[in-house]
Scaffold this motif. Structure first.
Motif, PDB file in Angstrom:
ATOM      1  N   PRO A  23       0.795  -1.054  -0.002  1.00 42.28           N
ATOM      2  CA  PRO A  23      -0.002   0.122   0.114  1.00 42.28           C
ATOM      3  C   PRO A  23       0.722   1.237  -0.114  1.00 42.28           C
ATOM      4  O   PRO A  23       1.802   1.437   0.950  1.00 42.28           O
ATOM      5  CB  PRO A  23      -0.711  -0.056   1.388  1.00 42.28           C
ATOM      6  CG  PRO A  23      -1.043  -1.635   1.539  1.00 42.28           C
ATOM      7  CD  PRO A  23       0.485  -2.089   1.013  1.00 42.28           C
ATOM      8  N   GLY A  24       0.681   2.131  -0.847  1.00 37.71           N
ATOM      9  CA  GLY A  24       1.316   3.343  -1.008  1.00 37.71           C
ATOM     10  C   GLY A  24       2.487   3.237  -2.046  1.00 37.71           C
ATOM     11  O   GLY A  24       3.181   4.523  -2.633  1.00 37.71           O
ATOM     12  N   ILE A  55      -7.988  -1.033  -6.653  1.00 39.07           N
ATOM     13  CA  ILE A  55      -6.708  -1.619  -6.379  1.00 39.07           C
ATOM     14  C   ILE A  55      -5.659  -0.392  -6.428  1.00 39.07           C
ATOM     15  O   ILE A  55      -4.694  -0.468  -5.675  1.00 39.07           O
ATOM     16  CB  ILE A  55      -6.439  -2.930  -7.243  1.00 39.07           C
ATOM     17  CG1 ILE A  55      -7.822  -3.744  -7.056  1.00 39.07           C
ATOM     18  CG2 ILE A  55      -5.021  -3.282  -6.808  1.00 39.07           C
ATOM     19  CD1 ILE A  55      -7.425  -4.963  -8.100  1.00 39.07           C
ATOM     20  N   LEU A  56      -5.659   0.243  -7.460  1.00 41.39           N
ATOM     21  CA  LEU A  56      -4.833   1.195  -7.666  1.00 41.39           C
ATOM     22  C   LEU A  56      -5.424   2.733  -7.444  1.00 41.39           C
ATOM     23  O   LEU A  56      -6.678   2.805  -7.599  1.00 41.39           O
ATOM     24  CB  LEU A  56      -3.931   1.173  -8.805  1.00 41.39           C
ATOM     25  CG  LEU A  56      -3.231  -0.049  -9.179  1.00 41.39           C
ATOM     26  CD1 LEU A  56      -2.397   0.175 -10.357  1.00 41.39           C
ATOM     27  CD2 LEU A  56      -2.262  -0.225  -8.204  1.00 41.39           C
ATOM     28  N   ARG A  57      -4.917   3.877  -7.333  1.00 40.07           N
ATOM     29  CA  ARG A  57      -5.531   5.075  -7.262  1.00 40.07           C
ATOM     30  C   ARG A  57      -4.528   5.778  -8.285  1.00 40.07           C
ATOM     31  O   ARG A  57      -3.560   6.069  -8.112  1.00 40.07           O
ATOM     32  CB  ARG A  57      -5.509   5.804  -5.996  1.00 40.07           C
ATOM     33  CG  ARG A  57      -6.551   5.254  -5.200  1.00 40.07           C
ATOM     34  CD  ARG A  57      -6.692   5.895  -3.998  1.00 40.07           C
ATOM     35  NE  ARG A  57      -8.068   5.827  -3.019  1.00 40.07           N
ATOM     36  CZ  ARG A  57      -8.347   6.045  -1.839  1.00 40.07           C
ATOM     37  NH1 ARG A  57      -7.517   6.463  -1.259  1.00 40.07           N
ATOM     38  NH2 ARG A  57      -9.316   5.643  -1.554  1.00 40.07           N
ATOM     39  N   ARG A  58      -5.355   6.433  -9.515  1.00 42.75           N
ATOM     40  CA  ARG A  58      -4.437   7.130 -10.302  1.00 42.75           C
ATOM     41  C   ARG A  58      -4.014   8.201  -9.869  1.00 42.75           C
ATOM     42  O   ARG A  58      -4.513   9.187  -9.028  1.00 42.75           O
ATOM     43  CB  ARG A  58      -5.301   7.371 -11.756  1.00 42.75           C
ATOM     44  CG  ARG A  58      -5.684   6.313 -12.489  1.00 42.75           C
ATOM     45  CD  ARG A  58      -4.647   5.781 -13.562  1.00 42.75           C
ATOM     46  NE  ARG A  58      -4.531   6.640 -14.493  1.00 42.75           N
ATOM     47  CZ  ARG A  58      -3.552   6.729 -15.413  1.00 42.75           C
ATOM     48  NH1 ARG A  58      -2.530   6.152 -15.129  1.00 42.75           N
ATOM     49  NH2 ARG A  58      -3.641   7.561 -16.541  1.00 42.75           N
ATOM     50  N   LYS A  59      -2.698   8.654 -10.171  1.00 39.42           N
ATOM     51  CA  LYS A  59      -2.125  10.139  -9.975  1.00 39.42           C
ATOM     52  C   LYS A  59      -2.293  11.228 -10.953  1.00 39.42           C
ATOM     53  O   LYS A  59      -2.461  10.992 -12.308  1.00 39.42           O
ATOM     54  CB  LYS A  59      -0.596   9.885  -9.381  1.00 39.42           C
ATOM     55  CG  LYS A  59      -0.322   8.988  -8.451  1.00 39.42           C
ATOM     56  CD  LYS A  59       1.234   8.830  -8.198  1.00 39.42           C
ATOM     57  CE  LYS A  59       1.874  10.265  -8.113  1.00 39.42           C
ATOM     58  NZ  LYS A  59       3.428   9.705  -7.947  1.00 39.42           N
ATOM     59  N   VAL A  66      -0.564   2.114  -5.259  1.00 39.74           N
ATOM     60  CA  VAL A  66      -1.448   1.147  -4.616  1.00 39.74           C
ATOM     61  C   VAL A  66      -2.226   1.360  -3.550  1.00 39.74           C
ATOM     62  O   VAL A  66      -1.805   2.596  -2.719  1.00 39.74           O
ATOM     63  CB  VAL A  66      -0.216  -0.035  -4.167  1.00 39.74           C
ATOM     64  CG1 VAL A  66      -1.162  -1.301  -3.399  1.00 39.74           C
ATOM     65  CG2 VAL A  66       0.508  -0.427  -5.321  1.00 39.74           C
ATOM     66  N   PHE A  67      -3.429   1.284  -3.552  1.00 40.83           N
ATOM     67  CA  PHE A  67      -4.326   1.633  -2.650  1.00 40.83           C
ATOM     68  C   PHE A  67      -3.979   1.435  -1.261  1.00 40.83           C
ATOM     69  O   PHE A  67      -3.641   0.512  -0.683  1.00 40.83           O
ATOM     70  CB  PHE A  67      -5.824   0.801  -2.909  1.00 40.83           C
ATOM     71  CG  PHE A  67      -6.767   1.243  -1.816  1.00 40.83           C
ATOM     72  CD1 PHE A  67      -7.390   2.502  -2.058  1.00 40.83           C
ATOM     73  CD2 PHE A  67      -7.407   0.163  -0.981  1.00 40.83           C
ATOM     74  CE1 PHE A  67      -8.314   2.816  -1.109  1.00 40.83           C
ATOM     75  CE2 PHE A  67      -8.442   0.613  -0.286  1.00 40.83           C
ATOM     76  CZ  PHE A  67      -8.931   1.914  -0.075  1.00 40.83           C
TER      77      PHE A  67
END
Length: 218
Positions: A23-24, A55-59, A66-67
């Motif tokens: 994560p992160g 599952i991921l967070r777009r930048k 990663v969430f």
């Protein structure tokens, strides 16, 4: 063989499952292009798919992370996942086939075997046996939509489930509960199997806060 996008999605998910991505962790488009030997298009499509799954967070400037849930998000996802897995156990108790039963019994033996051989050491190895047990319960529900939903939801918390087994007493407790859940399923007791699976999957709030704190420093 799937498309380039599907292969990238599968690879990233596998690395999250194996603890190679935490994560992160940040995934940069340029690095992924080089890693997979593809153009930016399939990389961007893969990141968009994983973002849509949570599952991921777009930048904003490209790439993704990663969430990494806060406590409120963690508990909300956990609550849903416990209900989903509980429902799967209840359905499995009604729909279990002979083949399902044999596979489930072997999964329980694998967890027991780890405890007998390694005790509370090698928690990451135990986590893989644990994953297989939960996967087989979901498969035994014979509901492919439920199975896929559990996979998507559980992947958001995989690092936290893995870290859970570093705590003293967690592996023996987990192995014992797997045995009891399997027995309830094989005894065709859907209500009890569902209730026990929900309890098994849930963390108490103190453990949840500890896990978030620990993984925030890694």
């Amino acid at each position: 063989m799937g498309s380039q996008t599907e292969q990238i999605v599968d690879n990233i998910v596998r690395e999250i499952e194996q603890g190679l991505l935490m994560p992160g962790d940040v995934l940069e488009e340029k690095a992924l292009v080089g890693k997979f030997g593809v153009s930016r298009t399939p990389v961007r499509e893969a990141l968009l798919q994983l973002d849509a799954l949570g599952i991921l967070r777009r930048k904003a400037r490209g790439g993704a992370e990663v969430f990494k849930p806060n406590l409120e998000e963690f508990l909300a996802i956990l609550e849903v996942n416990a209900k989903l897995e509980g429902h799967a156990a209840g359905l499995a108790a009604r729909r279990l086939s002979a083949e399902d039963g044999r596979a489930l019994e072997q999964a329980v033996r694998d967890c027991d075997g780890h405890l007998a051989e390694h005790g509370e050491t090698e928690p990451d190895r135990y986590y893989l046996a644990n994953l297989n047990f939960h996967r087989l319960v979901a498969i035994s529900s014979h509901n492919p939509v439920l199975l896929e939903t559990i996979k998507i939801n559980a992947r958001k918390l995989m690092a936290y489930y893995r870290a859970r087994y570093r705590y003293k007493g967690s592996i023996p407790k987990s192995a014992l509960e797997h045995r009891k859940i399997a027995e309830l399923i094989m005894d065709r007791d859907p209500t009890a199997a569902e209730e026990m699976m929900v309890t098994h999957v849930m963390f108490d709030s103190v453990t949840a806060m500890d896990l978030i704190a620990v993984l925030s420093r890694t």
